[in-house]
Scaffold this active site. Structure first.
Site, PDB file in Angstrom:
ATOM      1  N   ASN A 166     -33.274  12.000 -18.827  1.00  0.00           N
ATOM      2  CA  ASN A 166     -34.524  12.164 -18.089  1.00  0.00           C
ATOM      3  C   ASN A 166     -35.392  13.277 -18.672  1.00  0.00           C
ATOM      4  OD1 ASN A 166     -36.504  12.073 -16.073  1.00  0.00           O
ATOM      5  ND2 ASN A 166     -35.011  11.498 -14.531  1.00  0.00           N
ATOM      6  N   ASP A 167     -35.006  14.525 -18.409  1.00  0.00           N
ATOM      7  CA  ASP A 167     -35.842  15.646 -18.843  1.00  0.00           C
ATOM      8  C   ASP A 167     -35.972  15.723 -20.366  1.00  0.00           C
ATOM      9  OD1 ASP A 167     -36.115  16.461 -16.149  1.00  0.00           O
ATOM     10  OD2 ASP A 167     -34.153  17.442 -16.266  1.00  0.00           O
ATOM     11  N   VAL A 168     -34.935  15.311 -21.098  1.00  0.00           N
ATOM     12  CA  VAL A 168     -34.958  15.438 -22.563  1.00  0.00           C
ATOM     13  C   VAL A 168     -35.790  14.351 -23.235  1.00  0.00           C
ATOM     14  CG1 VAL A 168     -32.734  16.616 -22.642  1.00  0.00           C
ATOM     15  CG2 VAL A 168     -32.814  14.127 -22.811  1.00  0.00           C
ATOM     16  N   VAL A 169     -36.356  13.406 -22.444  1.00  0.00           N
ATOM     17  CA  VAL A 169     -37.250  12.388 -23.002  1.00  0.00           C
ATOM     18  C   VAL A 169     -38.590  12.384 -22.267  1.00  0.00           C
ATOM     19  CG1 VAL A 169     -35.369  10.910 -23.792  1.00  0.00           C
ATOM     20  CG2 VAL A 169     -36.285  10.591 -21.493  1.00  0.00           C
ATOM     21  N   ALA A 223     -33.488  18.371 -12.998  1.00  0.00           N
ATOM     22  CA  ALA A 223     -34.421  19.490 -12.830  1.00  0.00           C
ATOM     23  C   ALA A 223     -35.479  19.189 -11.775  1.00  0.00           C
ATOM     24  CB  ALA A 223     -35.094  19.802 -14.161  1.00  0.00           C
TER      25      ALA A 223
END
Length: 455
Positions: free
Chosen positions: A383-386, A424
């Site tokens: 999620n957050d890393v893309v 997050a």
């Protein structure tokens, strides 16, 4: 050849094995062998140390058998999704073990050299902070404590006050160790409190960095304990763990484009509310059958895993899908973000368990320049890393963090159970892009469905 010589020789051999093992752990190709070599080194070190203290062979063998059984059961019973929690607990156990060593030496000694009492103080301080900090990290990962940062007014000043009180108490202890037992207990209590107050302001998204940092702390505590009991191999092993943990922490901070102080004190995610329902745009759902038709025509496929892959236990069916895509003529790669998952190297371990070839794992910096030419990118549980907000939304808490640029692929499949935000709590614009197709449901079931279509 006397016993002392053999023991010292064993220590030197153990130290060499530690260094070789650490070097091999730096590559997925040699990591398993490196882990085994390091374990052999630790085995040598422990047996040699027990022989130093005159323990009989029977007790040593009994300890080896019991320890091996506990290790085997732990490795077999703990699920891959629970590995970050297990690592956090192991860090905590390392910290409390060092603290107890320092306490035992202080409790039993009648006279103290200045160096000894200084190292006792450092052992207790670092060990106590590591123990309670690791317990809080474990609770956040386990969901027992809120994953979001816990912040309140004056928090930094309170932490600073605790640290000053610790240093002042340490000076009293060093000056007069024989008459400062109550001060010593006060130091233990403050170190416990400092560990808690240091980790609660850190958000769940920063847990991989925290786990790495606490691992470093546990090594430093062991190193200090080695000075306390004058054990050379414990000093060497602790220093290696402490140094490697600091280096790994620095690498992960760099991957997030943040400083360590920013991770520790910014309260990342504390001001974020769930804006999933407020994000504008339309989503484009897709069925398993349609996903199969697109994948069947794809010449290049990049699979980007995240923590959701571990939760769904989909690594084996993902590897099977990758093999089918290759047989169909597609070039298949796995894009690995340095902080994907909830501990350092989480995705590498997960894919290695499923026997995904190491040469198909590609780091973020190497995969991003090729993303424009990728036919299909499959995002599984990441999620957050893309999240493109890291590049184009200056108001986002993750703005500036390097991401895997999956949005540049011609088509993006996102496998999720719902539209909920990630760990997050930040909404993801990727889900609303024109080239994104949302494949809702359990990731393992969805991938298995596509695999069935190929067959």
């Amino acid at each position: 050849m006397n016993t002392a010589f053999i023991i010292n020789l064993s220590y030197i051999a153990a130290a060499i094995l530690f260094i070789i093992g650490l070097k091999m752990l730096s590559s997925p190709l040699t990591a398993r062998k490196g882990n085994l070599i390091s374990a052999i080194g630790m085995f040598l070190a422990i047996v040699a140390t027990l022989l130093t203290k005159g323990l009989s062979f029977q007790w040593i063998v009994l300890g080896i058998v019991l320890g091996s059984m506990i290790g085997i059961f732990a490795a077999r019973l703990v699920a891959m999704t629970a590995m970050p929690e297990m690592v956090a607990l192991l860090n905590g156990f390392g910290g409390i073990a060092s603290l107890l060593v320092g306490w035992a030496v202080y409790h039993c000694s009648q006279t103290f050299e200045t160096l000894t009492i200084i190292t006792v103080f450092l052992t207790v301080l670092i060990g106590g902070v590591t123990f309670t900090g690791s317990i809080v990290a474990w609770g956040k990962l386990k969901g027992i404590f809120p994953s979001k940062p816990i912040l309140f007014d004056g928090q930094r000043m309170i932490n600073l006050g605790i640290l000053i009180a610790l240093l002042f108490s340490g000076i009293i202890l060093i000056i007069s160790p024989q008459t400062s037992y109550s001060t010593f207990l006060f130091i233990i209590a403050l170190s416990f409190i400092l560990g808690i107050s240091s980790v609660i302001p850190i958000g769940g998204a920063d847990m991989p960095v925290v786990i790495s940092l606490l691992n470093s702390y546990s090594g430093l505590a062991a190193c200090a304990a080695g000075f306390v009991i004058q054990n050379n191999i414990l000093i060497v092993a602790g220093a290696l763990v402490g140094a490697s943990g600091i280096i790994l922490t620095r690498i992960m901070c760099k991957a997030m484009n943040r400083s360590l102080s920013n991770v520790l004190f910014s309260g990342f995610g504390s001001g974020v509310k769930d804006q999933s329902s407020e994000t504008e745009g339309e989503i484009n759902p897709i069925t398993i059958e349609d996903a199969y038709l697109i994948l069947e025509a794809a010449q290049s496929v990049v699979i980007t895993p995240g923590y959701g892959l571990a939760v769904a236990q989909a690594q084996h069916v993902v590897r099977e899908l990758g093999e089918l895509l290759e047989k169909n003529g597609a070039d298949v790669k796995y894009a690995i973000h340095p902080v994907a998952g909830r501990m350092p190297g989480h995705m590498n371990v997960l894919l290695a368990e499923a026997n995904v070839p190491y040469d198909q794992l590609v780091e973020m910096d190497d995969i991003n320049p090729t993303m424009n030419s990728v036919d299909v990118c499959i995002v599984i549980g990441a999620n957050d890393v893309v999240n493109p907000a890291a590049e184009d939304d200056e108001s986002s808490p993750i703005y500036g963090m390097p991401i895997i640029e999956v949005y540049k692929a011609k088509t993006v499949f996102v496998l999720k159970r719902s539209m909920a935000a990630g760990f997050a709590g930040i909404p993801n614009k990727l889900f609303f892009n024109e080239n994104t197709r949302m494949l809702f449901g359990d990731a393992k079931a969805s991938i298995s469905g596509i695999v069935s279509e190929f067959k």
